[in-house]
Enzyme design. Structure first.
Site, PDB file in Angstrom:
ATOM      1  N   HIS A   3       1.555 -18.619   0.928  1.00 49.46           N
ATOM      2  CA  HIS A   3       1.629 -17.700   1.857  1.00 49.46           C
ATOM      3  C   HIS A   3       1.948 -17.819   3.190  1.00 49.46           C
ATOM      4  CE1 HIS A   3      -2.020 -16.032  -0.553  1.00 49.46           C
ATOM      5  NE2 HIS A   3      -0.849 -15.203  -0.787  1.00 49.46           N
TER       6      HIS A   3
ATOM      7  N   LYS B  20     -11.316  -3.935  -6.567  1.00 48.88           N
ATOM      8  CA  LYS B  20     -10.856  -5.148  -6.841  1.00 48.88           C
ATOM      9  C   LYS B  20     -11.729  -6.154  -6.464  1.00 48.88           C
ATOM     10  CE  LYS B  20      -6.992  -8.113  -7.115  1.00 48.88           C
ATOM     11  NZ  LYS B  20      -5.739  -8.436  -6.254  1.00 48.88           N
TER      12      LYS B  20
ATOM     13  N   ARG C 241       8.627 -16.714  -6.291  1.00 48.09           N
ATOM     14  CA  ARG C 241       8.338 -18.029  -6.799  1.00 48.09           C
ATOM     15  C   ARG C 241       9.031 -18.352  -7.948  1.00 48.09           C
ATOM     16  NH1 ARG C 241       1.983 -16.645  -6.924  1.00 48.09           N
ATOM     17  NH2 ARG C 241       2.928 -14.909  -8.283  1.00 48.09           N
TER      18      ARG C 241
ATOM     19  N   SER D 169      -3.353 -17.593  -5.261  1.00 46.82           N
ATOM     20  CA  SER D 169      -4.754 -17.526  -4.839  1.00 46.82           C
ATOM     21  C   SER D 169      -5.361 -17.581  -5.916  1.00 46.82           C
ATOM     22  CB  SER D 169      -4.965 -16.315  -4.067  1.00 46.82           C
ATOM     23  OG  SER D 169      -4.266 -16.206  -2.972  1.00 46.82           O
TER      24      SER D 169
HETATM   25  O1  PNS Z   1      -1.646 -10.492  -3.474  1.00 44.36           O
HETATM   26  P1  PNS Z   1      -1.475  -9.489  -4.296  1.00 44.36           P
HETATM   27  O2  PNS Z   1      -2.784  -8.924  -4.763  1.00 44.36           O
HETATM   28  O3  PNS Z   1      -0.302  -9.706  -5.180  1.00 44.36           O
HETATM   29  O4  PNS Z   1      -0.644  -8.405  -3.334  1.00 44.36           O
HETATM   30  C1  PNS Z   1      -0.452  -7.116  -4.138  1.00 44.36           C
HETATM   31  C2  PNS Z   1      -0.009  -5.998  -3.048  1.00 44.36           C
HETATM   32  C3  PNS Z   1      -1.037  -5.864  -2.121  1.00 44.36           C
HETATM   33  C4  PNS Z   1       1.215  -6.232  -2.029  1.00 44.36           C
HETATM   34  C5  PNS Z   1       0.339  -4.730  -3.825  1.00 44.36           C
HETATM   35  O5  PNS Z   1      -0.560  -4.627  -4.872  1.00 44.36           O
HETATM   36  C6  PNS Z   1       0.537  -3.311  -2.929  1.00 44.36           C
HETATM   37  O6  PNS Z   1       1.538  -3.267  -2.506  1.00 44.36           O
HETATM   38  N1  PNS Z   1      -0.273  -2.541  -3.096  1.00 44.36           N
HETATM   39  C7  PNS Z   1      -0.426  -1.366  -2.403  1.00 44.36           C
HETATM   40  C8  PNS Z   1      -0.423  -0.039  -3.460  1.00 44.36           C
HETATM   41  C9  PNS Z   1       0.910   0.370  -3.430  1.00 44.36           C
HETATM   42  O7  PNS Z   1       1.655   0.604  -2.669  1.00 44.36           O
HETATM   43  N2  PNS Z   1       1.361   0.459  -4.894  1.00 44.36           N
HETATM   44  C10 PNS Z   1       2.893   1.010  -5.107  1.00 44.36           C
HETATM   45  C11 PNS Z   1       3.514  -0.270  -5.471  1.00 44.36           C
HETATM   46  S1  PNS Z   1       5.071   0.325  -6.171  1.00 44.36           S
END
Ligand code: PNS
Length: 176
Positions: free
Chosen positions: A36, A60, A109, A146
């Protein structure tokens, strides 16, 4: 900037372009890893302001509380004056619109990330005019996540190369 070997610098004329100046690096950061931080650091060199936005998702289960995750991120980015840490609930694009952020920065990645990230980038783009920019992960972090760090730390494996020291301390405490 480092020149490519064998290529002498040539004068280039730059036009005036509208630049993206503020971007968001979103995630759960449970916990923040060196992968990150590689992306956040590189984004901080490219853009005027980088907002690291932590998703608040009560449904979560996380290892670290929101406050712990924010503390670790604060420490990790303390030397980057144009980086701030924030939280958001709900849709990321709503956070972007509310805070005048025109672009989301995500890491790529490996090819396995591509389908998932492309779909989300296109969905986000269909909801608003917030764009998504991809930064390729540095090769040394291409396997890093993570969830894997937690799994390895829980099993007693060495993750000291993968997270900052204060995150390592918290992982050690969490699994001792
Ligand atoms: O570290 P992560 O858990 O992979 O991060 C995922 C994250 C937070 C980037 C993603 O889940 C997100 O953007 N969530 C917010 C909800 C949202 O906007 N959903 C629509 C996506 S198209």
């Amino acid at each position: 900037m480092r020149p490519v070997a064998g290529h002498a610098a040539r004068p280039v004329r730059f036009g005036s372009v509208a630049a993206v100046t503020r971007v968001v690096c979103p995630g759960s950061f449970d916990p923040v890893t060196n992968g990150h931080l590689d992306i956040v650091r590189r984004a901080s060199r490219l853009f005027d302001e980088v907002v690291v936005a932590v998703l608040v998702n009560e449904s979560k289960k996380s290892l670290f509380t929101l406050d712990e995750r924010l503390e670790m991120l604060g420490e990790a980015t303390a030397d980057l004056p144009n980086v701030s840490v924030a939280t958001f609930r709900g849709l990321l694009v709503n956070f972007c619109v509310e805070h005048d952020v025109p672009a989301i920065v995500k890491c790529m990645r490996a090819v396995s990330d591509f389908d998932y990230e492309l779909q989300r980038a296109q969905m986000n783009g269909s909801l608003t005019d917030v764009d998504t920019l991809f930064i390729p992960t540095s090769p040394e972090y291409s396997y890093l996540a993570s969830s894997l760090v937690k799994e390895v730390a829980k099993g007693g494996g060495d993750v000291s190369r993968l997270v900052p020291p204060y995150v390592l301390d918290r992982l050690t405490a969490a699994f001792s």
